[in-house]
Design a protein around this motif. Structure first.
Motif, PDB file in Angstrom:
ATOM      1  N   UNK A 183       0.758  -1.277   0.009  1.00  0.00           N
ATOM      2  CA  UNK A 183      -0.120   0.086   0.145  1.00  0.00           C
ATOM      3  C   UNK A 183       0.886   1.188   0.187  1.00  0.00           C
ATOM      4  N   UNK A 184       0.369   2.411  -0.361  1.00  0.00           N
ATOM      5  CA  UNK A 184       1.053   3.610  -0.670  1.00  0.00           C
ATOM      6  C   UNK A 184       0.413   4.751  -0.026  1.00  0.00           C
ATOM      7  N   UNK A 185       1.109   5.623   0.509  1.00  0.00           N
ATOM      8  CA  UNK A 185       0.630   6.930   1.353  1.00  0.00           C
ATOM      9  C   UNK A 185       0.031   7.712   0.177  1.00  0.00           C
ATOM     10  N   UNK A 186      -0.874   8.374   0.607  1.00  0.00           N
ATOM     11  CA  UNK A 186      -1.601   9.371  -0.237  1.00  0.00           C
ATOM     12  C   UNK A 186      -0.468  10.518  -0.708  1.00  0.00           C
ATOM     13  N   UNK A 187       0.411  10.841   0.208  1.00  0.00           N
ATOM     14  CA  UNK A 187       1.348  11.780  -0.396  1.00  0.00           C
ATOM     15  C   UNK A 187       1.976  11.362  -1.640  1.00  0.00           C
ATOM     16  N   UNK A 188       2.114   9.897  -1.868  1.00  0.00           N
ATOM     17  CA  UNK A 188       3.088   9.473  -2.862  1.00  0.00           C
ATOM     18  C   UNK A 188       1.887   9.733  -3.999  1.00  0.00           C
ATOM     19  N   UNK A 207       9.028  -3.191  -7.450  1.00  0.00           N
ATOM     20  CA  UNK A 207      10.067  -2.336  -8.349  1.00  0.00           C
ATOM     21  C   UNK A 207      10.431  -1.048  -7.512  1.00  0.00           C
ATOM     22  N   UNK A 208       9.615  -0.346  -6.809  1.00  0.00           N
ATOM     23  CA  UNK A 208       9.679   0.998  -6.469  1.00  0.00           C
ATOM     24  C   UNK A 208      10.795   0.780  -5.214  1.00  0.00           C
ATOM     25  N   UNK A 209      10.464  -0.174  -4.274  1.00  0.00           N
ATOM     26  CA  UNK A 209      10.954  -0.578  -3.027  1.00  0.00           C
ATOM     27  C   UNK A 209      12.523  -1.155  -3.464  1.00  0.00           C
ATOM     28  N   UNK A 263       5.782   3.550   1.224  1.00  0.00           N
ATOM     29  CA  UNK A 263       4.912   2.138   1.150  1.00  0.00           C
ATOM     30  C   UNK A 263       4.922   1.598   2.473  1.00  0.00           C
ATOM     31  N   UNK A 264       3.959   1.074   2.757  1.00  0.00           N
ATOM     32  CA  UNK A 264       3.409   0.462   4.126  1.00  0.00           C
ATOM     33  C   UNK A 264       2.378  -0.689   4.125  1.00  0.00           C
ATOM     34  N   UNK A 265       2.049  -1.407   5.314  1.00  0.00           N
ATOM     35  CA  UNK A 265       0.764  -2.187   5.385  1.00  0.00           C
ATOM     36  C   UNK A 265      -0.426  -1.566   5.090  1.00  0.00           C
ATOM     37  N   UNK A 266      -1.402  -2.232   4.408  1.00  0.00           N
ATOM     38  CA  UNK A 266      -2.682  -1.476   4.145  1.00  0.00           C
ATOM     39  C   UNK A 266      -3.340  -1.104   5.221  1.00  0.00           C
TER      40      UNK A 266
END
Length: 841
Positions: free
Chosen positions: A11-16, A60-62, A89-92
């Motif tokens: 999962x990704x942060x909204x800032x990303x 791929x990003x990480x 990136x983090x847990x959903x």
């Protein structure tokens, strides 16, 4: 890739997401990713960026494997421009359900507004480790094949790991997500997951003063409607009776008239399934029309069931038809609950899970969760969908979204919404049933308390069914065959040449004897169990009649193609006398139980007496399954009318019946005083139904074959209906109403008409196949002629001058003396000439 994150951890942060929307489209001189549709972002950016490793974007990003596509502000999955370089990136935390036809900036805007409404984010300005799972980034977009084989197909696992599914409603006035099968699949997975997950609805900021609150039916209605429709399609295709029951209990499967046709939706279920359904109906999920009739038991040759012994047989359909006592008792409990809302609220069962609404602009939660108030049963909760996350999860045949080039329409499962009878309903009642108004129309098909036709074969078996006993004998050889073979060799010189013939003949006889033993054992067991079973059946069905009489919403009661006992008739009479709401009573093809006093004629007489005790009935239809011969009615008019019964009847049907002279006169005396009677049928021929009968407007399974026992009872007749209506006669008699001779003259006219169309002459003219003893008809012939003559002499002049035009032509010819037949034939010929001349002009 050396390692891969777990699917829920991608999962990704909204800032990303916000910064990603600002990136330029690769290879283009102008334009940003946020300007593209979401499926275009997949094609123009995600797929090229991950093409080298053929995996998902997040890994791929990480892993630093994006090459030239890696954002400068996010190296190795960290937001380098923010203080402390937090992880992107983090847990959903939230599973984002969206349509790929959204613009990417529109999707990001919805997520941003949701984030702004969360605590501690300072209206979205502060970084808080809340991560949104977005499929285009978390799922590899390089897979072609069945989605059940997709390496990232465990969406149910991601949803279980999330706090909620964020269901995006955009654009606000015509949201796209509720029209997409994939989005609905994600929402259904949420409400059916093992944990109690909610669906939160992300909406745009209120655009104007006309903004509709997200808790309104305009928001929840389309979602609930689409969820119901899609799941109903899946459950129907899978013949999943348990899932269908949950959906029907939640209000699915209704047409525009708010009809719940139980056999239509649960053809493969059992009596216990139907009881479970009825016991779970409450509140606004209670339909206005409840149909439990119109089908006969049988088998579906398209569907095979494999037994433990590796044999197969066609699946039973409508195996609970006719209705046993346990279903009739469940109907009684339902009607009782409607009269006691407090008890209904306690027994309806609160929803597990539910749909919450979060306005992205304010973050306020609406109280539409589990068990909120009397209408809680109308929502979409776990109990309203297929139980168990795996059933709709990976490998469930969900539409493949990964790598798709565009949105998937809701009809991807085949057929339009109207096939299911729920898609055309207004959103406000997509899951609402009858709005809590109660059952207004009820159709039932009661079974016999005990069927004397005992058999080792199931009652639903069609002619091609092979029972386990028959299957076991199919390839069996008589253990005594060796001895029998030696005997036949000695006694039959041609035995060697005709060995196959003798072998088959012997084994056919042997198998018949073995099956006779099985049948005898079944009959012995049935005789042992009969007293207890029959007592239980009669006790259960006795509960039905008081509930009918006390139900204040019931306006139409139909008993169709079933059986009734003497206790049933008595109970029905009490119910009709106590009810003030039942306006229509349809007793169509109702049969007497085995051993009923007087058989079909006795049942018909007593049903008529019971019905005429009602003060509220306006339409009475009493249509036996075949012609019933009534010598007398034994229903004194004075006894009925003194109690106020029958006074409201406007439409009276008694057909097909054959009436003796006494019965014809009695019936005419019953009908003559009715002040509001304006139409109906009394005839030896079948009447036209006064309403659409259950099953007539619903398809049967494609491979349906009716059961042998249903055929033994006799199929309901089909074909041309030519019964003579009462309306023209009543219209003629209206001119005599109020005169000095209106009472007796009206009764005499009706006596003549009824004796003509339902008397012995009509039987010999129209119903020769009815099977009546000719001696019985001959016995009444002379009395009928006397009655016709006397009645016509006493009839109102308006009728006496027109009766030849009111009766069927064939019947008039039989009733007239020979010298008048030529006059009638000449008049018919002249009329035919006039009609032909008019056509020629």
């Amino acid at each position: 890739m050396s390692s891969s994150l777990r699917l829920p951890d991608r999962a990704v942060h909204v800032f990303f997401l916000r910064e990603l929307a600002k990136e330029k489209v690769p290879g283009k001189t102008s334009g940003y990713l946020g300007d593209l549709k979401t499926f275009q972002v997949v094609r123009e950016y995600v797929q090229p960026a991950t093409s080298k490793f053929k995996t998902n974007f997040i890994d791929c990003l990480v892993g630093g494997q994006l090459g030239k596509y890696e954002p400068e502000w996010c190296h190795g999955g960290t937001l380098s421009q923010l203080p402390g370089t937090p992880r992107a990136v983090g847990p959903t935390s939230y599973f984002v359900s969206h349509a790929w036809s959204y613009t990417f900036s529109g999707l990001v805007s919805l997520v941003e507004r949701h984030y702004e409404g969360l605590a501690d984010t300072e209206r979205g300005k502060k970084f808080v480790p809340v991560y949104y799972w977005v499929d285009i980034l978390a799922v590899t977009q390089h897979f072609a094949g069945d989605f059940k084989d997709h390496p990232d197909s465990d969406f149910p696992g991601v949803i279980r790991a999330s706090k909620a599914v964020l269901f995006t409603m955009y654009p606000w006035r015509s949201p796209i997500a509720p029209t997409r099968v994939w989005c609905l699949f994600e929402a259904l997975t949420a409400v059916q997951s093992e944990a109690q997950h909610a669906i939160q609805i992300a909406t745009p900021a209120p655009p104007c003063a006309h903004f509709v609150p997200p808790t309104s039916p305009a928001c929840l209605g389309p979602l609930q409607e689409a969820l119901m429709t899609t799941t109903l399609k899946k459950a129907t295709a899978a013949r999943d009776s348990d899932a269908l029951i949950h959906l029907l209990r939640a209000g699915a499967g209704r047409d525009e008239d708010d009809t719940l046709d139980v056999p239509r939706w649960i053809p493969y279920g059992s009596a216990d399934h139907v009881v479970n359904l009825l016991d779970g109906l409450s509140g606004s999920a209670v339909p206005r029309r409840l149909l439990l009739a119109g089908r006969e038991a049988g088998q579906d040759e398209r569907v095979n069931i494999m037994t433990a012994s590796k044999n197969s047989y066609s699946a039973p359909v409508f195996a609970y038809m006719p209705l046993p006592g346990k279903i009739l008792a469940a109907v009684a409990r339902l009607l009782k609950r409607l009269e006691n809302p407090a008890a209904a609220a306690g027994s309806g069962g609160a929803r597990r899970g539910g749909i919450d609404s979060v306005s992205a602009a304010s973050g306020r939660r609406a109280g539409v969760g589990a068990g909120a108030g009397p209408g809680a049963g109308a929502g979409v909760g776990r109990a309203a969908v297929v139980n168990g996350g795996s059933r709709m999860g990976a490998g469930s045949g969900a539409p493949s979204r990964a790598g798709s080039k565009g949105p998937v329409p809701t009809d991807a499962l085949g057929g339009g919404d109207n096939v299911l009878g729920v898609g055309g309903a207004a959103p406000s009642r997509g899951c609402g049933g009858g709005g809590g108004g109660g059952v207004q129309e009820l159709w039932l098909r009661p079974a016999q308390p005990y069927d004397h036709r005992v058999s080792y074969r199931p009652f639903w078996a069609s002619s091609g069914f092979v029972s386990p006993e028959e299957a076991q004998l199919a390839g069996a050889v008589d253990p005594a065959w060796d001895r029998k073979e030696k005997e036949l060799r000695k006694t039959h010189p041609d035995f060697r040449e005709n060995w196959n013939h003798y072998f088959k003949q012997h084994h056919d006889e042997w198998k018949a004897k073995q099956l006779a033993k099985v049948q005898a054992a079944a009959e012995a067991q049935a005789a042992k169990e009969r007293p207890a079973k029959e007592a239980a059946e009669r006790a259960d069905r006795a509960l039905l009649w008081p509930s009918l009489g006390s139900c204040s919403s019931l306006a139409l009661l139909g008993l169709y193609n079933g059986w009734m006992t003497a206790d049933d008739v008595e109970g029905l009479g009490r119910a009709l006398r106590s009810s003030r709401t039942v306006r229509e009573l349809h007793l169509v093809a109702v049969r007497p139980e085995d051993g009923y006093p007087g058989g079909l004629a006795g049942l018909t007489r007593e049903l008529l007496a019971a019905a005429l005790g009602s003060r509220s009935l306006e339409v009475l239809v009493l249509a036996p399954p075949q012609v019933a011969f009534l010598e007398g009615l034994e229903v004194p008019a004075a006894a009925a009318w003194d109690l106020g019964g029958g006074a409201a009847i406007k439409d009276f049907t008694l057909a097909p019946v054959a009436l003796g002279p006494r019965a014809a006169k009695q019936l005419a005396e019953l009908l003559a005083p009715l002040p509001q009677l304006e139409d109906g049928v009394v005839d030896v021929r079948r009447p036209k139904p006064r309403c659409v009968l259950p099953g007539d407007d619903a398809p049967l399974p494609g491979g349906y074959r009716i059961a042998e026992r249903e055929r033994e009872v006799g199929l309901l007749p089909r074909g041309t209906i030519n019964a003579t209506p009462l309306a023209p006669v009543l219209q003629v008699l209206e001119t005599s109403r109020g005169g000095s001779s209106s009472g007796p003259a009206r009764a005499a006219a009706l006596t003549h008409f009824i004796a003509a169309v339902a008397g012995p002459v009509a039987v010999t003219t129209f119903a020769k196949s009815a099977g009546f003893d000719p001696a019985v008809l001959q016995k009444h012939q002379a009395a009928l002629q006397d009655l016709l003559k006397l009645a016509l002499e006493a009839a109102a002049p308006e009728y006496a001058s027109k009766w030849e035009d009111l009766l069927p032509f064939q019947l008039v010819l039989e009733l007239l003396p020979p010298e008048d037949k030529n006059r009638i034939m000449l008049r018919k010929w002249e009329l035919g000439q006039l009609v032909q001349a008019w056509r020629d002009e």
